[in-house]
Design a protein around this motif. Sequence first.
Motif, mmCIF file in Angstrom:
data_model
loop_
_atom_site.group_PDB
_atom_site.id
_atom_site.type_symbol
_atom_site.label_atom_id
_atom_site.label_comp_id
_atom_site.label_asym_id
_atom_site.label_seq_id
_atom_site.Cartn_x
_atom_site.Cartn_y
_atom_site.Cartn_z
ATOM 1 N N ALA A 57 109.993 -63.156 -35.131
ATOM 2 C CA ALA A 57 110.529 -63.929 -36.248
ATOM 3 C C ALA A 57 109.513 -64.908 -36.796
ATOM 4 O O ALA A 57 109.604 -65.343 -37.943
ATOM 5 N N ASN A 58 108.512 -65.275 -35.991
ATOM 6 C CA ASN A 58 107.529 -66.254 -36.424
ATOM 7 C C ASN A 58 106.151 -65.653 -36.639
ATOM 8 O O ASN A 58 105.165 -66.369 -36.719
ATOM 9 N N VAL A 59 106.095 -64.325 -36.722
ATOM 10 C CA VAL A 59 104.818 -63.655 -36.925
ATOM 11 C C VAL A 59 104.885 -62.838 -38.200
ATOM 12 O O VAL A 59 105.795 -62.041 -38.389
ATOM 13 N N GLY A 60 103.935 -63.052 -39.088
ATOM 14 C CA GLY A 60 103.837 -62.245 -40.289
ATOM 15 C C GLY A 60 102.693 -61.270 -40.162
ATOM 16 O O GLY A 60 102.109 -61.086 -39.096
ATOM 17 N N ASP A 61 102.338 -60.625 -41.262
ATOM 18 C CA ASP A 61 101.248 -59.660 -41.242
ATOM 19 C C ASP A 61 99.932 -60.326 -40.882
ATOM 20 O O ASP A 61 99.017 -59.684 -40.377
ATOM 21 N N ASP A 62 99.794 -61.614 -41.162
ATOM 22 C CA ASP A 62 98.543 -62.321 -40.918
ATOM 23 C C ASP A 62 98.604 -63.217 -39.688
ATOM 24 O O ASP A 62 97.797 -64.108 -39.536
ATOM 25 N N GLY A 63 99.571 -62.999 -38.814
ATOM 26 C CA GLY A 63 99.611 -63.741 -37.573
ATOM 27 C C GLY A 63 100.772 -64.714 -37.510
ATOM 28 O O GLY A 63 101.584 -64.807 -38.428
ATOM 29 N N PRO A 64 100.875 -65.447 -36.400
ATOM 30 C CA PRO A 64 101.977 -66.389 -36.220
ATOM 31 C C PRO A 64 101.903 -67.533 -37.222
ATOM 32 O O PRO A 64 100.838 -67.887 -37.708
ATOM 33 N N LEU A 65 103.051 -68.101 -37.512
ATOM 34 C CA LEU A 65 103.117 -69.190 -38.483
ATOM 35 C C LEU A 65 102.713 -70.504 -37.833
ATOM 36 O O LEU A 65 103.401 -71.011 -36.943
ATOM 37 N N VAL A 66 101.589 -71.045 -38.269
ATOM 38 C CA VAL A 66 101.131 -72.365 -37.850
ATOM 39 C C VAL A 66 100.932 -73.183 -39.119
ATOM 40 O O VAL A 66 100.062 -72.875 -39.935
ATOM 41 N N VAL A 67 101.753 -74.193 -39.303
ATOM 42 C CA VAL A 67 101.685 -75.028 -40.507
ATOM 43 C C VAL A 67 100.719 -76.181 -40.266
ATOM 44 O O VAL A 67 100.848 -76.895 -39.269
ATOM 45 N N PRO A 68 99.744 -76.369 -41.142
ATOM 46 C CA PRO A 68 98.794 -77.463 -40.914
ATOM 47 C C PRO A 68 99.453 -78.825 -41.067
ATOM 48 O O PRO A 68 100.280 -79.036 -41.957
ATOM 49 N N ALA A 69 99.092 -79.737 -40.185
ATOM 50 C CA ALA A 69 99.552 -81.116 -40.333
ATOM 51 C C ALA A 69 99.005 -81.641 -41.649
ATOM 52 O O ALA A 69 97.844 -81.439 -41.985
ATOM 53 N N GLY A 70 99.839 -82.304 -42.408
ATOM 54 C CA GLY A 70 99.403 -82.800 -43.703
ATOM 55 C C GLY A 70 99.988 -82.016 -44.856
ATOM 56 O O GLY A 70 99.894 -82.446 -46.013
ATOM 57 N N ALA A 71 100.599 -80.849 -44.553
ATOM 58 C CA ALA A 71 101.329 -80.143 -45.606
ATOM 59 C C ALA A 71 102.502 -81.018 -46.037
ATOM 60 O O ALA A 71 102.993 -81.847 -45.271
ATOM 61 N N LYS A 72 102.939 -80.832 -47.268
ATOM 62 C CA LYS A 72 103.986 -81.693 -47.815
ATOM 63 C C LYS A 72 105.258 -81.599 -46.985
ATOM 64 O O LYS A 72 105.735 -80.514 -46.669
ATOM 65 N N ALA A 73 105.810 -82.745 -46.641
ATOM 66 C CA ALA A 73 107.051 -82.787 -45.871
ATOM 67 C C ALA A 73 108.182 -82.167 -46.682
ATOM 68 O O ALA A 73 108.392 -82.506 -47.847
ATOM 69 N N GLY A 74 108.904 -81.246 -46.068
ATOM 70 C CA GLY A 74 110.033 -80.615 -46.731
ATOM 71 C C GLY A 74 109.653 -79.448 -47.618
ATOM 72 O O GLY A 74 110.525 -78.713 -48.081
ATOM 73 N N GLU A 75 108.375 -79.255 -47.864
ATOM 74 C CA GLU A 75 107.898 -78.135 -48.691
ATOM 75 C C GLU A 75 106.503 -77.780 -48.185
ATOM 76 O O GLU A 75 105.495 -78.049 -48.829
#
Length: 279
Positions: free
Chosen positions: A76-94
Amino acid sequence: MSGNTNPKNHTNPKSHTSTGNHTGNHTGTGKRAARERLREQRETERRRETLRRRLTASAVGVVVVAIAATVAIVTANVGDDGPLVVPAGAKAGEDTVVLYGDPDAPATLEVYEDPRCPYCGLMEESLGGTIKELADQGRLNVEYHFATFIDDAVGGDGSKTALNALAAALETGGQEDFIALHQELYANQPAETDDAFADPEHLIDLAGQAGVDSAEFAEAVRNNTYGGWVERVSEAFADSGVTGTPTVRLDGEAVEVIGADGQAVTPEEFTQQVERILG
């Protein structure tokens, strides 16, 4: 378990002797008793074996369920380009948006761009410094919405690889490193059909020129750590309704950044539009 309860380990009833009727009757009774004990022992062994099999099957079932649940969670957390890791600093809530500047600034400039887009390169060359200055002054913040459609249009992975590098810079060095690499990439943007940004080592070299040179950054670029996030960002752009790059809006109102002559507007022309919209 079965080795310890093997009937052959019990006394053979034939070891009893027969001497006359009394003895014969005793021997017959002993044989019946021995057969009864053997039957009971075998029944006990059968029940134990049945229980052992049930417990083994149950344990296997639990393991299978646990493995299936783990696979489901990971998938559920892996796409075609690998696991979903959101960088710190991305906009909160989006979290598909990269925010530069004060989140509480009085206005928001939305910038839609692709790292390989030549018109985005023209815009950044002319207006990148002005946009950064307005954000640093606190007059507005900037929301970067990235696209990677040029990879699909002309082939390659440069847009996606560059965006992964930008995410790595944001994670390891915050807004300062993100904007430094952002400016460096556009200052060294290859021709649209040149997939130079697909080379992680090239991106690491460019980042070093911008002062983004931590080992953690380089590792994330080489490992495509944010590939899953890049995929989500690309999908968000496709769903945004924006049909081309660069597209710029200030508090929802379109801002012209590329003139009718196909060249970027000047910083003065851009600032005049900002002043008009902000009042």
